[in-house]
Design an enzyme around this catalytic site. Structure first.
Site: not given
Length: 269
Positions: A102-104, A106
């Site tokens: 998961l993105d930073y 998100t």
């Protein structure tokens, strides 16, 4: 069949790179025969693997679920010194890795396991594993935007597959629930950016058959037996014996269950 260095790493022998070195230097045998070829494939359930004559015992398969906060990277370590999701997990004997990323910026559902075959199948594009996100955007998600999301959005790396979209709230800030089967880099954010709807918040709330439920941000839990079986069966794997992680020198309390609490063991963060 899995690559020998991967089997060794998952068994906790050493890092993947160190295991490759052990193989090349002739420290590893399979069924009594020395193996020095990287990429050599083995069946860890039926073949005898040893390092310097000591049998390698395979770890039991375990899975944890984390409600990832923002401002953490989804890697085991980070060369830039940023906080990683591993710091949110309990100390366990098994070597766990995130299932994808998961993105930073998100948040939401992130799975961890030591089962490499399960991870590969969950992430392989051909499996079409559904991921569900709750998205808060600036602006109104009108009928035309919903149509384009449902039909596919043209991005710089090609057309996206059709998404399933449900508008939860309309206004200056709108909340949308979107289900996709792909896993392109920052895909959901790019899809909404293409519609001139900047994403303010993004949270994953389901991955395949596993739902985040009411788990609080930063908390983790194990899967319950039904979730365990459903996850393996979603990628056409026979579920191994259900197991929970080994917590060295620590007693883990089972919180009282209520109708609103997710099943499985949970942290008391």
């Amino acid at each position: 069949m899995e690559r020998l260095q991967k089997v060794l790493a998952h068994a906790g022998v050493a890092s993947r790179r160190k295991c490759e070195q052990l193989i090349v230097e002739g420290h590893v045998t399979v069924d009594g025969q020395k193996v020095t070829e990287l990429g050599f494939k083995v069946d860890p359930d039926s073949q005898a693997i040893a390092v310097d004559g000591k049998p390698v015992k395979q770890e039991k398969k375990v899975i944890l679920l984390l409600n990832k906060p923002t401002a953490y990277v989804s890697t085991v370590s980070d060369p830039e010194g940023r906080r990683t999701v591993m710091s949110l997990l309990p100390t366990v004997a098994e070597r766990l890795y995130p299932v994808g990323r998961l993105d930073y910026d998100t948040s939401g559902l992130l799975l961890f396991t030591n089962d490499g075959t399960l991870t590969e199948r969950l992430l392989h594009p051909s499996r079409n594993i559904e991921k569900v996100y709750r998205v808060t955007v600036e602006g109104t998600v009108d009928k035309e935007a919903r149509r384009r999301l449902a039909e596919g959005i043209e991005l710089e790396d090609g057309m996206t597959a059709p998404a399933i979209v449900e508008v939860m709230k309309q206004g200056p800030e709108s909340v949308v629930q979107i289900a996709i089967h792909e896993g392109r880099n920052r895909q959901v954010r790019r899809m909404f950016a293409a519609l001139d709807l900047p994403v303010k918040r993004l949270k994953r709330i389901a991955f395949g058959p596993i739902a985040l439920g009411h788990l609080k941000t930063g908390e983790w839990r194990t899967l319950d037996p039904a979730e365990w079986k459903a996850l393996y069966r979603s990628v056409e794997l026979s579920p191994p014996p259900y197991a929970t992680p080994t917590f060295p020198n620590r007693k883990v309390e089972r919180p009282a269950r209520t109708s609103r609490s997710p099943k499985g063991k949970r942290s008391r963060r």
